[in-house]
Motif scaffolding. Structure first.
Motif, PDB file in Angstrom:
ATOM      1  N   HIS A 133     -28.017-126.446  68.087  1.00  8.83           N
ATOM      2  CA  HIS A 133     -29.139-125.732  67.484  1.00  8.83           C
ATOM      3  C   HIS A 133     -30.359-125.907  68.384  1.00  8.83           C
ATOM      4  CE1 HIS A 133     -31.840-124.207  64.368  1.00  8.83           C
ATOM      5  NE2 HIS A 133     -32.630-125.246  64.616  1.00  8.83           N
ATOM      6  N   GLY A 134     -30.957-124.786  68.747  1.00  8.84           N
ATOM      7  CA  GLY A 134     -32.144-124.841  69.579  1.00  8.84           C
ATOM      8  C   GLY A 134     -33.339-124.241  68.870  1.00  8.84           C
ATOM      9  N   ARG A 135     -34.381-125.015  68.686  1.00  6.62           N
ATOM     10  CA  ARG A 135     -35.570-124.536  67.973  1.00  6.62           C
ATOM     11  C   ARG A 135     -36.795-124.802  68.844  1.00  6.62           C
ATOM     12  NH1 ARG A 135     -37.615-123.787  62.719  1.00  6.62           N
ATOM     13  NH2 ARG A 135     -39.772-124.538  62.454  1.00  6.62           N
ATOM     14  N   HIS A 136     -37.459-123.744  69.215  1.00 11.88           N
ATOM     15  CA  HIS A 136     -38.679-123.861  70.021  1.00 11.88           C
ATOM     16  C   HIS A 136     -39.783-123.109  69.296  1.00 11.88           C
ATOM     17  CE1 HIS A 136     -41.054-124.497  73.643  1.00 11.88           C
ATOM     18  NE2 HIS A 136     -41.416-123.205  73.592  1.00 11.88           N
ATOM     19  N   VAL A 137     -40.555-123.836  68.498  1.00 10.35           N
ATOM     20  CA  VAL A 137     -41.602-123.241  67.669  1.00 10.35           C
ATOM     21  C   VAL A 137     -42.880-124.028  67.882  1.00 10.35           C
ATOM     22  CG1 VAL A 137     -42.341-122.677  65.331  1.00 10.35           C
ATOM     23  CG2 VAL A 137     -39.929-122.499  65.943  1.00 10.35           C
ATOM     24  N   LYS A 138     -43.935-123.340  68.328  1.00  8.18           N
ATOM     25  CA  LYS A 138     -45.233-123.983  68.562  1.00  8.18           C
ATOM     26  C   LYS A 138     -46.338-123.031  68.136  1.00  8.18           C
ATOM     27  CE  LYS A 138     -43.899-126.996  72.414  1.00  8.18           C
ATOM     28  NZ  LYS A 138     -44.203-127.408  73.813  1.00  8.18           N
ATOM     29  N   GLN A 139     -47.321-123.586  67.426  1.00  7.01           N
ATOM     30  CA  GLN A 139     -48.501-122.822  67.039  1.00  7.01           C
ATOM     31  C   GLN A 139     -49.735-123.599  67.490  1.00  7.01           C
ATOM     32  OE1 GLN A 139     -48.599-119.859  65.757  1.00  7.01           O
ATOM     33  NE2 GLN A 139     -46.379-119.625  65.449  1.00  7.01           N
ATOM     34  N   GLY A 185     -52.964-121.861  68.290  1.00  4.83           N
ATOM     35  CA  GLY A 185     -54.051-120.899  68.417  1.00  4.83           C
ATOM     36  C   GLY A 185     -53.653-119.774  69.339  1.00  4.83           C
ATOM     37  N   GLY A 186     -54.081-118.574  69.009  1.00  3.76           N
ATOM     38  CA  GLY A 186     -53.675-117.436  69.814  1.00  3.76           C
ATOM     39  C   GLY A 186     -52.193-117.170  69.603  1.00  3.76           C
ATOM     40  N   HIS A 187     -51.556-116.612  70.608  1.00 10.90           N
ATOM     41  CA  HIS A 187     -50.121-116.344  70.510  1.00 10.90           C
ATOM     42  C   HIS A 187     -49.364-117.657  70.472  1.00 10.90           C
ATOM     43  CE1 HIS A 187     -49.854-112.042  70.616  1.00 10.90           C
ATOM     44  NE2 HIS A 187     -50.666-111.965  71.692  1.00 10.90           N
ATOM     45  N   GLY A 188     -48.447-117.808  69.528  1.00  9.11           N
ATOM     46  CA  GLY A 188     -47.597-118.987  69.452  1.00  9.11           C
ATOM     47  C   GLY A 188     -46.298-118.759  70.209  1.00  9.11           C
ATOM     48  N   GLN A 189     -45.376-119.671  70.047  1.00 12.41           N
ATOM     49  CA  GLN A 189     -44.055-119.576  70.662  1.00 12.41           C
ATOM     50  C   GLN A 189     -43.033-119.776  69.559  1.00 12.41           C
ATOM     51  OE1 GLN A 189     -43.537-121.738  74.413  1.00 12.41           O
ATOM     52  NE2 GLN A 189     -45.725-122.241  74.347  1.00 12.41           N
ATOM     53  N   PHE A 190     -42.099-118.836  69.447  1.00 11.41           N
ATOM     54  CA  PHE A 190     -41.118-118.915  68.378  1.00 11.41           C
ATOM     55  C   PHE A 190     -39.777-118.409  68.900  1.00 11.41           C
ATOM     56  CE2 PHE A 190     -38.668-117.647  64.755  1.00 11.41           C
ATOM     57  CZ  PHE A 190     -38.992-118.555  63.761  1.00 11.41           C
ATOM     58  N   ALA A 191     -38.756-119.305  68.816  1.00  7.18           N
ATOM     59  CA  ALA A 191     -37.391-118.916  69.175  1.00  7.18           C
ATOM     60  C   ALA A 191     -36.437-119.923  68.569  1.00  7.18           C
ATOM     61  CB  ALA A 191     -37.206-118.851  70.683  1.00  7.18           C
ATOM     62  N   ILE A 192     -35.418-119.419  67.883  1.00  4.72           N
ATOM     63  CA  ILE A 192     -34.374-120.274  67.302  1.00  4.72           C
ATOM     64  C   ILE A 192     -33.035-119.643  67.644  1.00  4.72           C
ATOM     65  CG2 ILE A 192     -33.384-121.194  65.173  1.00  4.72           C
ATOM     66  CD1 ILE A 192     -36.156-121.109  63.946  1.00  4.72           C
ATOM     67  N   ASP A 201     -26.109-117.024  66.430  1.00  3.71           N
ATOM     68  CA  ASP A 201     -27.155-116.569  65.519  1.00  3.71           C
ATOM     69  C   ASP A 201     -28.512-117.049  66.040  1.00  3.71           C
ATOM     70  OD1 ASP A 201     -28.331-115.359  63.381  1.00  3.71           O
ATOM     71  OD2 ASP A 201     -27.516-116.711  61.847  1.00  3.71           O
ATOM     72  N   GLY A 202     -29.575-116.642  65.339  1.00  4.97           N
ATOM     73  CA  GLY A 202     -30.906-117.083  65.724  1.00  4.97           C
ATOM     74  C   GLY A 202     -31.973-116.362  64.937  1.00  4.97           C
ATOM     75  N   LYS A 203     -33.209-116.670  65.258  1.00  3.23           N
ATOM     76  CA  LYS A 203     -34.342-116.022  64.600  1.00  3.23           C
ATOM     77  C   LYS A 203     -35.407-115.716  65.634  1.00  3.23           C
ATOM     78  CE  LYS A 203     -33.778-118.299  60.098  1.00  3.23           C
ATOM     79  NZ  LYS A 203     -34.429-119.158  59.065  1.00  3.23           N
ATOM     80  N   ALA A 204     -36.133-114.638  65.350  1.00  2.00           N
ATOM     81  CA  ALA A 204     -37.216-114.232  66.246  1.00  2.00           C
ATOM     82  C   ALA A 204     -38.442-113.862  65.424  1.00  2.00           C
ATOM     83  CB  ALA A 204     -36.777-113.058  67.112  1.00  2.00           C
ATOM     84  N   HIS A 205     -39.603-113.869  66.053  1.00  2.00           N
ATOM     85  CA  HIS A 205     -40.862-113.498  65.418  1.00  2.00           C
ATOM     86  C   HIS A 205     -41.393-112.263  66.130  1.00  2.00           C
ATOM     87  CE1 HIS A 205     -45.103-113.747  64.219  1.00  2.00           C
ATOM     88  NE2 HIS A 205     -44.663-114.464  63.158  1.00  2.00           N
ATOM     89  N   ALA A 206     -41.935-111.345  65.326  1.00  2.00           N
ATOM     90  CA  ALA A 206     -42.368-110.077  65.903  1.00  2.00           C
ATOM     91  C   ALA A 206     -43.478-110.245  66.914  1.00  2.00           C
ATOM     92  CB  ALA A 206     -42.824-109.131  64.782  1.00  2.00           C
ATOM     93  N   VAL A 207     -44.294-111.305  66.774  1.00  2.00           N
ATOM     94  CA  VAL A 207     -45.434-111.486  67.670  1.00  2.00           C
ATOM     95  C   VAL A 207     -45.222-112.658  68.626  1.00  2.00           C
ATOM     96  CG1 VAL A 207     -47.909-111.997  67.799  1.00  2.00           C
ATOM     97  CG2 VAL A 207     -47.037-110.486  66.002  1.00  2.00           C
ATOM     98  N   ASP A 208     -44.739-113.798  68.115  1.00  2.00           N
ATOM     99  CA  ASP A 208     -44.724-115.036  68.896  1.00  2.00           C
ATOM    100  C   ASP A 208     -43.465-115.247  69.739  1.00  2.00           C
ATOM    101  OD1 ASP A 208     -47.173-115.632  67.872  1.00  2.00           O
ATOM    102  OD2 ASP A 208     -46.412-116.935  66.269  1.00  2.00           O
ATOM    103  N   SER A 209     -42.412-114.469  69.545  1.00  2.00           N
ATOM    104  CA  SER A 209     -41.204-114.629  70.360  1.00  2.00           C
ATOM    105  C   SER A 209     -41.438-114.058  71.758  1.00  2.00           C
ATOM    106  CB  SER A 209     -40.012-113.931  69.702  1.00  2.00           C
ATOM    107  OG  SER A 209     -39.628-114.621  68.526  1.00  2.00           O
ATOM    108  N   SER A 210     -40.814-114.713  72.733  1.00  2.00           N
ATOM    109  CA  SER A 210     -40.984-114.278  74.129  1.00  2.00           C
ATOM    110  C   SER A 210     -39.768-114.709  74.938  1.00  2.00           C
ATOM    111  CB  SER A 210     -42.246-114.900  74.739  1.00  2.00           C
ATOM    112  OG  SER A 210     -42.117-116.319  74.807  1.00  2.00           O
ATOM    113  N   ASP A 211     -39.727-114.175  76.137  1.00  2.00           N
ATOM    114  CA  ASP A 211     -38.634-114.550  77.055  1.00  2.00           C
ATOM    115  C   ASP A 211     -38.641-116.055  77.311  1.00  2.00           C
ATOM    116  OD1 ASP A 211     -36.624-114.050  79.300  1.00  2.00           O
ATOM    117  OD2 ASP A 211     -38.317-114.855  80.442  1.00  2.00           O
TER     118      ASP A 211
END
Length: 738
Positions: free
Chosen positions: A533-539, A541-548, A608-618
């Motif tokens: 399981h890989g979870r990379h979630v950071k908030q 301020g501004g654009h965050g980082q989100f990837a699972i 499987d995984g999850k993404a965020h419409a704004v904070d997900s990125s390459d």
């Protein structure tokens, strides 16, 4: 041959380049370390009236102060002498197996060979690598003779030595290896040794005794006639058997007399064409002005029996593109064809190249075409030739540690050339308008590694250039920049070769190096199926980082590499980010997941995984993929894989058992044997690379110098658990393997 009184001839007074090819003899001395080659060369030089010692105590064949310090020869050296109106170029080669590249260079430069064997050495020392060189000369049709030394401290009497030589070198025709002279031994001293005081010629039978005042000859004593009868009869029969005069045998069998002159002429012709190999006793002088015993007779054989340089058939010649070309004749007026047989650095004149001229004439300030064909990184396959135009520097011939300048060197000659531009050992020199390439001689593959690094910052700047020059001088060295370990590895032929290379870097190029343990290209793989399981979630301020992401890892067969599969349904991971997960997984696999070695032979499936419409990125999904792979490794058994080599070992039949037992002790598996040539067996096996790191040295001891081997990468295999745990502890202090 040489059975009559022979006064020392005066030097002909001609320079190296002015000698006619028909009066040049190029002779290489071959023999095991300690057989007395260098002492014999020095004594031959004194016998011929050449200077025996140069300034600083250097001998006629010793130009390397390091050699005196090591008390063994490690490089090819040239000693020219004059005898019987001929110029004799004596090429002294190292006897130690680590410097076989120098021996190969000597064989290329010479037209005949003197095999020096010591009666004071064990038979195995004579039989080892010496027999390999003899067979190589036989295949090339090189004329050979045998010199037996150390008869005053002999373990084996001369008669037994000649029998041994006939057995080792005679092959199917032992009568082609027979003594031409017998030793005359003096009274035994208090130490039980009988000195060699003279030699008896078997064709005309005078005794010659080397005394301080010159060589005196007298008829053989009556009590020696009986002892001479049988060896003389065998010699005559051996000469007649090789004679081109078919009537000679009928005359001899019919009881007719065959005069010594006829026999001598037939002997010389048989020696010159490589059909007969006389054995001579000799005792090099211990010093002073006294010449050695048997050396004048040996020089007579060289000048009268060995072929002239003009009779040499040149090696195969092609154009730079590989198209065959006829080799030019050995004519000083013909087109230039020469070869660099050795490159060295002289402390006084800089870089010196020893060149054999096959055709034409070499002169200072001439512009010539240099063409050479190197080897690839594995040391096996040729690469496109390198070419350049260079200007010939000063020409000289050696005498001890000095170089005597000469104006030219014609066909058949050997000469030292100073500062020969970009030319390397093995390169061809030819006319600029018609560049040619001489087929390179076969150099042994270096299989003994030296991993090194610069000692300090000042050494770092000079190291790469020094290593490049060192490898250019010595084709038996191979330089490797290992992409897996990052190490700089200098591959050598053995420990002595390695020692000399380090010394040359330090003394010749002023570069200090440190040796480090040779590392191997280990790999990691999964021993079982696992999920991560890989979870990379950071908030922040501004654009965050989100990837699972959720992945599954399963092992694959060896050689499969890393596969990536996508089984995401419903678009939980948007299509553009699937490639990002793969990129992160592959980057982490290259870094390793346990002990820091690349991960191989696995399939990684994105489930499987999850993404965020704004904070997900390459970048976020790359990080999540790497985290998922590390998470899966934390719950699975990770195996360490080590490289395994396919090994081919060629050894005498008597050594097959010890070699197979030794390979088994190295975690090797013998996969088969097959009968090789000349009473040898080829053993094929597979062994871990870590276990054969020193095999080049160990095999030499195991097979008494008569074995050789080749190796090639086969695959990676799982390392035994106890060894894998040890590697983990050393590299990371991590948890044990499965």
């Amino acid at each position: 041959m040489g059975d009559t009184a022979h006064a020392h001839p005066a030097a002909a007074g001609r320079g190296a380049g002015e000698a006619d090819p028909s009066s040049v003899r190029n002779v290489v001395l071959v023999g095991h370390s300690g057989s007395g080659k260098t002492a014999l060369v020095e004594t031959l030089a004194r016998t011929a009236g050449a200077v025996g010692r140069a300034e600083g105590g250097a001998t006629a064949s010793d130009r390397d102060g390091g050699e005196r310090h090591r008390r063994r020869s490690v490089q090819l050296s040239l000693v020219p002498v004059e005898w019987n109106g001929c110029r004799v170029n004596l090429l002294d080669t190292p006897g130690y197996a680590d410097f076989v590249g120098e021996l190969r260079a000597g064989l290329r430069a010479a037209d005949a060979a003197l095999f020096v064997v010591s009666a004071a050495q064990e038979a195995e020392a004579v039989a080892g690598a010496t027999r390999d060189v003899w067979e190589e000369c036989a295949r090339a049709g090189v004329p050979r003779a045998i010199v037996v030394t150390h008869l005053d401290t002999a373990r084996t009497p001369f008669e037994e030595m000649t029998r041994l030589c006939a057995e080792l070198f005679g092959g199917d025709d032992p009568d082609a290896v027979l003594p031409l002279y017998l030793p005359v031994l003096g009274p035994r001293g208090a130490d039980g040794h009988a000195p060699l005081t003279g030699v008896t010629g078997l064709l005309s039978r005078p005794d010659s005794d080397r005394a301080p005042g010159g060589r005196a000859e007298e008829s053989g004593a009556p009590d020696r006639e009986e002892a001479l009868r049988e060896p003389r009869a065998r010699l005559i029969e051996g000469i007649i058997a090789e004679s081109e005069d078919e009537s000679l045998l009928d005359r001899y069998l019919g009881g007719g007399d065959v005069d010594a002159g006829t026999l001598t002429g037939d002997l010389e012709r048989a020696v010159a064409r490589g059909a007969f190999h006389p054995v001579l006793p000799a005792a090099p002088s211990l010093g002073g002005d006294r010449p050695g015993v048997g050396t004048a007779e040996l020089l007579d054989l060289v000048t009268r029996g060995f072929p002239a340089a003009s009779e040499r058939v040149p090696p195969r010649v092609t154009t730079a593109s590989g198209a065959p070309r006829p080799a030019p004749a050995c004519d000083p007026g013909g087109p230039l064809l020469a070869e660099v047989v050795r490159t060295a650095s002289d402390p006084y004149v800089g870089r010196l190249s020893l060149v054999r001229v096959f055709s034409g004439t070499l002169r200072p300030d001439d512009t010539v075409h240099v063409c050479g064909r190197g080897l690839d990184g594995a040391g096996r396959e040729p690469v496109p030739p390198h070419e350049a135009r260079v200007r010939i520097g000063a020409l000289s011939t050696p005498s001890g540690r000095r170089q005597h300048p000469v104006e030219r060197c014609g066909a058949g000659g050997l000469v030292s050339v100073a500062r020969l531009g970009e030319a390397e050992t093995g390169d061809t020199l030819s006319c600029g308008g018609d560049p040619l390439l001489i087929e390179p001689w076969r150099a042994p593959e270096p299989l003994f590694p030296l991993a090194l690094r610069a000692h300090g910052a000042a050494d770092e700047d000079k190291l790469s250039q020094a290593l490049a020059r060192l490898v250019a001088e010595d084709p038996t060295l191979r330089l490797e920049q290992n992409p897996d370990t990052g190490q700089v590895v200098l591959w050598c032929l053995g420990e002595a070769h390695q020692e000399v290379a380090r010394e040359r870097l330090r003394e010749g190029y002023g570069v200090r190096i440190d040796a480090e343990p040779h590392r191997f290209a280990l790999r990691e793989t999964f021993g079982e199926r696992a999920t991560g399981h890989g979870r990379h979630v950071k908030q922040s301020g501004g654009h965050g980082q989100f990837a699972i992401c959720e992945i599954e890892v399963e092992p694959l067969p060896p050689g499969s590499g890393v596969e990536f599969a996508d089984r995401v349904v419903g678009g939980s991971v948007p299509r553009p980010f699937v490639a990002s997960v793969e990129k992160g997984v592959r980057a982490q696999a290259a870094r390793g997941v346990a002990a820091g070695y690349p991960l191989v032979d696995v399939r990684v499936t994105l489930l499987d995984g999850k993404a965020h419409a704004v904070d997900s990125s390459d970048a976020a999904f790359q990080a999540a993929g790497a985290l998922a792979l590390r998470d899966a490794a934390g719950t699975a058994a990770i195996r360490l894989l080590e490289p395994v080599c396919a090994v081919s070992v060629l050894v005498p039949d008597d050594d097959v058992g010890p070699v197979m037992s030794d390979l088994s002790g190295r975690r090797g598996r013998v996969v088969g044997t097959e009968q090789g040539p000349d009473g040898r067996t080829l053993v094929r096996a597979e062994a871990p690379e870590a276990e054969i790191d020193r095999y080049a040295v160990d095999l030499r001891s195991l097979a008494h110098g008569a074995g050789r081997f080749e190796r090639a990468y086969a695959r990676h295999e799982a390392m035994p658990r106890h060894l894998a745990d040890r590697v983990r502890e050393v590299t990371t202090g991590g948890r044990p393997a499965e």
